[in-house]
Design a protein around this motif. Structure first.
Motif, PDB file in Angstrom:
ATOM      1  N   ALA A  73     -10.302 -12.671  21.649  1.00 37.90           N
ATOM      2  CA  ALA A  73     -11.203 -13.001  22.757  1.00 37.90           C
ATOM      3  C   ALA A  73     -10.859 -12.185  23.994  1.00 37.90           C
ATOM      4  N   ARG A  74     -11.882 -11.610  24.630  1.00 36.89           N
ATOM      5  CA  ARG A  74     -11.739 -10.877  25.890  1.00 36.89           C
ATOM      6  C   ARG A  74     -10.784  -9.684  25.789  1.00 36.89           C
ATOM      7  N   ALA A  75     -10.693  -9.112  24.636  1.00 40.61           N
ATOM      8  CA  ALA A  75      -9.816  -7.944  24.471  1.00 40.61           C
ATOM      9  C   ALA A  75     -10.341  -7.080  23.333  1.00 40.61           C
ATOM     10  N   VAL A  76      -9.771  -5.898  23.202  1.00 43.01           N
ATOM     11  CA  VAL A  76     -10.155  -4.983  22.138  1.00 43.01           C
ATOM     12  C   VAL A  76      -9.674  -5.533  20.794  1.00 43.01           C
ATOM     13  N   ASP A  77     -10.558  -5.520  19.798  1.00 50.35           N
ATOM     14  CA  ASP A  77     -10.161  -5.980  18.468  1.00 50.35           C
ATOM     15  C   ASP A  77      -9.139  -5.012  17.868  1.00 50.35           C
ATOM     16  N   LYS A  78      -8.234  -5.562  17.070  1.00 51.72           N
ATOM     17  CA  LYS A  78      -7.226  -4.751  16.387  1.00 51.72           C
ATOM     18  C   LYS A  78      -7.588  -4.625  14.913  1.00 51.72           C
ATOM     19  N   THR A  79      -7.308  -3.450  14.331  1.00 51.53           N
ATOM     20  CA  THR A  79      -7.603  -3.244  12.914  1.00 51.53           C
ATOM     21  C   THR A  79      -6.404  -2.629  12.201  1.00 51.53           C
ATOM     22  N   ASP A  80      -6.417  -2.778  10.885  1.00 55.29           N
ATOM     23  CA  ASP A  80      -5.400  -2.177  10.028  1.00 55.29           C
ATOM     24  C   ASP A  80      -6.122  -1.722   8.762  1.00 55.29           C
ATOM     25  N   LEU A  81      -5.684  -0.622   8.191  1.00 54.36           N
ATOM     26  CA  LEU A  81      -6.328  -0.091   6.987  1.00 54.36           C
ATOM     27  C   LEU A  81      -5.279   0.219   5.937  1.00 54.36           C
ATOM     28  N   ASP A  82      -5.503  -0.260   4.716  1.00 55.42           N
ATOM     29  CA  ASP A  82      -4.535  -0.068   3.627  1.00 55.42           C
ATOM     30  C   ASP A  82      -5.215   0.561   2.414  1.00 55.42           C
ATOM     31  N   HIS A  83      -4.484   1.436   1.749  1.00 50.91           N
ATOM     32  CA  HIS A  83      -4.980   2.048   0.520  1.00 50.91           C
ATOM     33  C   HIS A  83      -5.229   0.980  -0.542  1.00 50.91           C
ATOM     34  N   VAL A  84      -6.291   1.179  -1.319  1.00 52.78           N
ATOM     35  CA  VAL A  84      -6.563   0.337  -2.488  1.00 52.78           C
ATOM     36  C   VAL A  84      -6.896   1.264  -3.650  1.00 52.78           C
ATOM     37  N   ALA A  85      -6.379   0.951  -4.829  1.00 54.70           N
ATOM     38  CA  ALA A  85      -6.683   1.706  -6.044  1.00 54.70           C
ATOM     39  C   ALA A  85      -7.385   0.784  -7.033  1.00 54.70           C
ATOM     40  N   VAL A  86      -8.607   1.155  -7.413  1.00 54.80           N
ATOM     41  CA  VAL A  86      -9.388   0.348  -8.359  1.00 54.80           C
ATOM     42  C   VAL A  86      -9.370   1.055  -9.710  1.00 54.80           C
ATOM     43  N   HIS A  87      -8.761   0.400 -10.692  1.00 52.72           N
ATOM     44  CA  HIS A  87      -8.614   0.982 -12.018  1.00 52.72           C
ATOM     45  C   HIS A  87      -9.716   0.486 -12.951  1.00 52.72           C
ATOM     46  N   PRO A  88     -10.028   1.243 -13.998  1.00 46.40           N
ATOM     47  CA  PRO A  88     -11.120   0.846 -14.888  1.00 46.40           C
ATOM     48  C   PRO A  88     -10.778  -0.373 -15.727  1.00 46.40           C
ATOM     49  N   LEU A  89     -11.813  -1.111 -16.093  1.00 48.25           N
ATOM     50  CA  LEU A  89     -11.694  -2.179 -17.074  1.00 48.25           C
ATOM     51  C   LEU A  89     -11.615  -1.559 -18.464  1.00 48.25           C
ATOM     52  N   PRO A  90     -11.180  -2.321 -19.480  1.00 44.00           N
ATOM     53  CA  PRO A  90     -11.087  -1.760 -20.837  1.00 44.00           C
ATOM     54  C   PRO A  90     -12.362  -1.069 -21.319  1.00 44.00           C
ATOM     55  N   ILE A  91     -13.529  -1.650 -21.035  1.00 42.92           N
ATOM     56  CA  ILE A  91     -14.784  -1.040 -21.497  1.00 42.92           C
ATOM     57  C   ILE A  91     -15.008   0.309 -20.819  1.00 42.92           C
TER      58      ILE A  91
END
Length: 317
Positions: free
Chosen positions: A126-144
Motif C-alpha cells: 500500500a502507498r509504495a512501489v510493488d516489489k517483484t521477484d522472478l525465478d527460473h522454471v523448467a517444464v519437462h514433457p509428460l510421458p506421451i
C-alpha cells in the motif's frame, strides 16, 4: 522524516521479497511448490496481496509485423492483506498448479532453444512501489510427449527451434491464449515432399491433441504449401504404442491429403495459418480447477522485460 517517507514510497528501505522453489522442475498438470520469503523494511508496511504467476515469451502478430512480448498466463494469490512489521521475517508456503497446456521448455535435460519460462512473485504494498521477484522454471514433457518426441528423433528429424504463438488453433479446444510450435528440419526420407515440420501439443487431463503442420516443398512450377493434420491420443497410450510407426503414419497421411485437409482458418502464410478467430479473450480457469483462474492475454509492462535479462540465451543452436 518527509524525505524518508518519500524514499519509502519509491521502495527504498521498504520490504523485500525472495521466492525459493522447492524444485524449479515440473511437468504440465503437476505443481510448483515453494515459499515466498518476506523481510520487513525500516517501517511498518501494509501488504495488500502476495501473488505468484507463470510468465513466458510469446510471439505476437501486429499488422504486418511480429514481435515478442512477455505474457502472464497463470496467476494465483498466496496471501491476502496483512501488516508486516519492521525487519519482520515471514515465509509463506504455496503450491501452484501448473496448467495442462503449459508449454514444454526442457527436453532431454536441455532447454529448447527459443523457450523462456519464469515464476513471477509480486508483493503489492500500500502507498509504495510493488516489489517483484522472478525465478527460473523448467517444464519437462509428460510421458506421451516424450514418446512422440523420441519418435521424431528416431525418424531422423532434427530439432530447429521452439516458440509460442499467440492465437488459436482451428478446431482445437484451448484454455491458454497461445500454442507452442516445436519446429524440426525434415528427415531425409521425407525431404522430397516436406522441408520442415511444426509439432504442437495441446494437452489436457485425459490426453493430447497433436497438431502437425508440414511445410510442403514446392516444385519447379508449383508453390509450397502448409498442410495440417490433427490427431488425438490418450495419456494411457504412452507406453503401449509403437510411436515411430504412428508418427510416420501421421506424417505420410498429412502430406498425402493436402486437398482434404484445407479448412477455414487453415491458411498457408508463413506457417501461422492455424489461427482461428477470437485470439486472446478471457478463459474460464474453472476448467482446470485452479484458484485464481487464468489471465489470458495480459501483457506484462515493457519494464518487466528487463527481468528476463538474467535468463540468457536458452539452448543455443
Amino acid at each position: 522524516m518527509v524525505f524518508k517517507k518519500m524514499l519509502s514510497a519509491f521502495g527504498v528501505g521498504g520490504p523485500s521479497v525472495d521466492t525459493v522453489l522447492t524444485n524449479p522442475n515440473t511437468r504440465p498438470g503437476l505443481t510448483l511448490d515453494g515459499h515466498v520469503n518476506l523481510v520487513g523494511g525500516d517501517a511498518p508496511a501494509s501488504i495488500e496481496q502476495v501473488t505468484v504467476s507463470l510468465v513466458t515469451r510469446v510471439e505476437i502478430e501486429g499488422g504486418d509485423s511480429e514481435y515478442a512480448g512477455i505474457m502472464e498466463f497463470h496467476r494465483m494469490p498466496v496471501s491476502g492483506a496483512f501488516e508486516l512489521a519492521p525487519k519482520q521475517q515471514l515465509a509463506i508456503p504455496f503450491q501452484l498448479p501448473v496448467p495442462w497446456e503449459t508449454p514444454v521448455t526442457d527436453v532431454y535435460g536441455q532447454r529448447l532453444h527459443g523457450m523462456t519460462m519464469g515464476l513471477r512473485t509480486e508483493l503489492a504494498v500500500a502507498r509504495a512501489v510493488d516489489k517483484t521477484d522472478l525465478d527460473h522454471v523448467a517444464v519437462h514433457p509428460l510421458p506421451i510427449h516424450e514418446r512422440i518426441l523420441d519418435a521424431f528423433q528416431a525418424l531422423g528429424f532434427r530439432f530447429k527451434h521452439a516458440d509460442l504463438e499467440r492465437g488459436r488453433i482451428h478446431g482445437v479446444q484451448q484454455t491458454l491464449p497461445f500454442y507452442q510450435e516445436i519446429e524440426f528440419f525434415a528427415a531425409p526420407q521425407y525431404a522430397q515432399t516436406v522441408s520442415e515440420v511444426e509439432l504442437t501439443f495441446v494437452t489436457g487431463q485425459r490426453g493430447v491433441e497433436v497438431v502437425l503442420e508440414c511445410d510442403k516443398r514446392g516444385g519447379f512450377l508449383s508453390a509450397g504449401h502448409d498442410v495440417v493434420g490433427r490427431y488425438a491420443v490418450a495419456h494411457t497410450d504412452a507406453e503401449r504404442t509403437d510411436w515411430v510407426q504412428v508418427v510416420d503414419g501421421w506424417l505420410r497421411e498429412t502430406t498425402a491429403r493436402y486437398g482434404s485437409l484445407r479448412a477455414p482458418g487453415y491458411g498457408t502464410h508463413h506457417g501461422h495459418g492455424r489461427r482461428g478467430p477470437g485470439m486472446g479473450g478471457m478463459v474460464a480457469g474453472a476448467a482446470l480447477g485452479v484458484a485464481g483462474g487464468l489471465v489470458a492475454g495480459e501483457l506484462i509492462e515493457d519494464a518487466f522485460e528487463g527481468d528476463f535479462g538474467d535468463f540468457g540465451d536458452f539452448g543455443g543452436e
